[in-house]
Design a protein around this motif. Structure first.
Motif, mmCIF file in Angstrom:
data_model
loop_
_atom_site.group_PDB
_atom_site.id
_atom_site.type_symbol
_atom_site.label_atom_id
_atom_site.label_comp_id
_atom_site.label_asym_id
_atom_site.label_seq_id
_atom_site.Cartn_x
_atom_site.Cartn_y
_atom_site.Cartn_z
ATOM 1 N N PRO A 1 81.094 37.838 40.375
ATOM 2 C CA PRO A 1 80.672 38.807 41.392
ATOM 3 C C PRO A 1 80.189 38.114 42.662
ATOM 4 O O PRO A 1 79.847 36.935 42.663
ATOM 5 C CB PRO A 1 79.514 39.547 40.705
ATOM 6 C CG PRO A 1 78.948 38.527 39.756
ATOM 7 C CD PRO A 1 80.133 37.744 39.262
ATOM 8 N N GLY A 2 80.151 38.867 43.753
ATOM 9 C CA GLY A 2 79.638 38.334 44.998
ATOM 10 C C GLY A 2 80.647 37.445 45.705
ATOM 11 O O GLY A 2 81.791 37.293 45.282
ATOM 12 N N VAL A 3 80.195 36.852 46.804
ATOM 13 C CA VAL A 3 81.003 35.915 47.581
ATOM 14 C C VAL A 3 80.238 34.605 47.653
ATOM 15 O O VAL A 3 79.068 34.591 48.019
ATOM 16 C CB VAL A 3 81.279 36.450 48.996
ATOM 17 C CG1 VAL A 3 82.034 35.423 49.822
ATOM 18 C CG2 VAL A 3 82.066 37.764 48.923
ATOM 19 N N SER A 4 80.904 33.496 47.340
ATOM 20 C CA SER A 4 80.197 32.227 47.232
ATOM 21 C C SER A 4 81.033 31.077 47.762
ATOM 22 O O SER A 4 82.198 30.930 47.407
ATOM 23 C CB SER A 4 79.844 31.968 45.764
ATOM 24 O OG SER A 4 79.367 30.658 45.576
ATOM 25 N N GLY A 5 80.407 30.236 48.600
ATOM 26 C CA GLY A 5 81.089 29.049 49.107
ATOM 27 C C GLY A 5 80.627 27.764 48.464
ATOM 28 O O GLY A 5 81.119 26.683 48.785
ATOM 29 N N SER A 6 79.674 27.845 47.535
ATOM 30 C CA SER A 6 79.098 26.637 46.932
ATOM 31 C C SER A 6 80.060 25.978 45.954
ATOM 32 O O SER A 6 80.941 26.620 45.389
ATOM 33 C CB SER A 6 77.794 26.980 46.205
ATOM 34 O OG SER A 6 78.035 27.909 45.164
ATOM 35 N N THR A 7 79.870 24.676 45.763
ATOM 36 C CA THR A 7 80.663 23.902 44.814
ATOM 37 C C THR A 7 79.969 23.902 43.455
ATOM 38 O O THR A 7 78.755 23.709 43.383
ATOM 39 C CB THR A 7 80.830 22.460 45.328
ATOM 40 O OG1 THR A 7 81.613 22.490 46.534
ATOM 41 C CG2 THR A 7 81.527 21.577 44.309
ATOM 42 N N PRO A 8 80.697 24.101 42.358
ATOM 43 C CA PRO A 8 80.086 24.077 41.023
ATOM 44 C C PRO A 8 79.678 22.663 40.619
ATOM 45 O O PRO A 8 80.031 21.677 41.282
ATOM 46 C CB PRO A 8 81.198 24.596 40.099
ATOM 47 C CG PRO A 8 82.266 25.127 41.000
ATOM 48 C CD PRO A 8 82.121 24.415 42.303
ATOM 49 N N VAL A 9 78.951 22.561 39.510
ATOM 50 C CA VAL A 9 78.584 21.275 38.915
ATOM 51 C C VAL A 9 78.805 21.353 37.415
ATOM 52 O O VAL A 9 78.885 22.444 36.842
ATOM 53 C CB VAL A 9 77.126 20.883 39.229
ATOM 54 C CG1 VAL A 9 76.941 20.636 40.720
ATOM 55 C CG2 VAL A 9 76.151 21.948 38.739
#
Length: 420
Positions: free
Chosen positions: A57-65
């Motif tokens: 859900p949502g909008v996200s520009g972060s990189t996973p870990v």
């Protein structure tokens, strides 16, 4: 200098061993965009080498870990900041934790969750545009949380918060660089107690005082050093006290009002590479010294408008560093010590830009364009494109690599790519 290079090399090797198979922060196990291991695919599409695909859900520009078999990503809905944990092998969701009140993005590429999380063997740390910072255990329970903006003052960035938290041996560190009240702050990992806070108010004009870059932590001669790029300067800080060790200025000699910085520094082979001037300059700085080392430690500077990188952070290994030009769609290779360009050329022309940072893996360079297409090139002595790999989605996050698999996150879903 030889001793310094040996120490940094050993530090990277030790870090690589410690984090075997893990991707603890957005620039990988050694913070310079280099993946461990081999066997990563160089060719894929929607019908080939996709092991799983999961929407969120949502909008996200972060990189996973990644740590162990757990993949952590952040997103923000209309109301809440969220941390999600997936099994990296199956994509199955293990848990979701919500905290704080989400704050929407301003820029068309922005969101409330542009900062990437960071993880170690005990905790996951997530930071959001709302100022909310939380420490979670590996089961998703909140250990402690706080809001930096309520504690230290409101965010005065013109655009969306982008800097990510970084870890030292015992601290989680965040750099806040804005129009006023700029600082670096460190908290005890386990308790959230403030250990130190260092003001970082430098003489940069208007928007040039603002930075979206992420610090780099390097173990140097047995001592952890934090390097920070922003406000027309690079500063080095003692990781245990926050005290500034040295600084380099002059990154904005014409005092341009709008040279905010997004791309982060990269450290390799005894040098720090500082991208600046909205993709117009690259500066090589020899590590070491004390006080103002601008005249003594700037090894080289190259300038050419829009030629280099504004958003993607360079990757570096074996005396070379690699730049993805977000505006021109070029990939360039340089010598770390001299700044001499070894090779460079444009990728196939397209109206889309590059926001993700390049990754070096198993002799290849991976660069992902915003339309979800990833280009794979060789790390050799000339520009050589190996493959062009399209996927559906809007890609701002940097791909991450673990155990022969590539995890490519779009703003609303994530793919696991591996050889079938």
């Amino acid at each position: 200098m030889k001793a310094l290079l040996a120490t940094l090399t050993l530090s990277l090797l030790l870090s690589s061993t410690t984090f075997a198979g893990n991707w603890p922060g957005w620039r990988g196990p050694t913070s310079n965009g280099v993946a461990e291991g081999s066997g990563y695919p160089v060719s894929w599409n929607s019908n080939k080498n996709i092991l799983w695909e999961v929407a969120f859900p949502g909008v996200s520009g972060s990189t996973p870990v990644i740590w162990g078999d757990d993949l952590f990503l952040t997103t923000a809905t209309d109301e809440k900041n969220e941390v999600l944990c997936l099994n990296k092998n199956s994509g199955k969701k293990k848990w979701t934790t919500e905290f704080g009140t989400a704050r929407a993005g301003k820029h068309k590429k922005g969101s409330g969750s542009s900062p990437s999380p960071v993880v170690d063997d005990q905790f996951v740390f997530a930071y959001f545009k709302s100022g909310d910072l939380a420490c979670l255990n590996r089961e998703g329970k909140i250990v402690w949380q706080k809001n930096l903006q309520k504690t230290y003052g409101e965010d005065t960035l013109w655009w969306d918060l982008g800097t990510s938290p970084v870890l030292t041996n015992n601290l989680v560190v965040i750099a806040c660089m804005q129009s006023d009240n700029s600082y670096i702050v460190a908290f005890d990992k386990a308790t959230g107690k403030e250990v130190w806070k260092q003001d970082r108010n430098l003489d940069a004009p208007e928007e040039a005082s603002q930075s979206y870059s992420t610090p780099v932590v390097v173990n140097q001669d047995g001592k952890e050093i934090i390097y920070v790029l922003g406000a027309d300067h690079v500063t080095a800080h003692d990781a245990q006290t926050g005290k500034q060790i040295w600084q380099v200025g002059g990154l904005n000699p014409t005092q341009h009002k709008y040279f905010r910085s997004i791309s982060s520094p990269v450290v390799s082979d005894g040098y720090l590479i500082a991208p600046y001037a909205r993709g117009g300059s690259l500066t090589g700085i020899k590590l070491g010294g004390s006080g103002d080392v601008t005249k003594s430690h700037v090894a080289w500077t190259i300038e050419e408008e829009n030629e280099f990188t504004d958003v993607p952070t360079p990757a570096a290994i074996n005396g070379r560093f690699y730049v993805c030009s977000d505006k021109k769609g070029s990939v360039l290779c340089f010598d770390v010590k001299t700044g001499k360009k070894i090779w460079g050329d444009r990728l196939p022309r397209n109206s889309n830009k590059f926001s993700a940072s390049p990754i070096l893996a198993d002799g290849h360079i991976y660069v992902t364009r915003e339309d979800g297409t990833t280009f794979v090139l060789e790390q050799g002595d000339q520009f050589k494109l190996v493959s062009e790999n399209p996927l559906e989605g809007f890609a701002l996050a940097t791909p991450i690599f673990s155990d022969g698999k590539i995890y490519l996150k779009m703003t609303d879903k994530i793919y696991c790519i591996g050889k079938k």
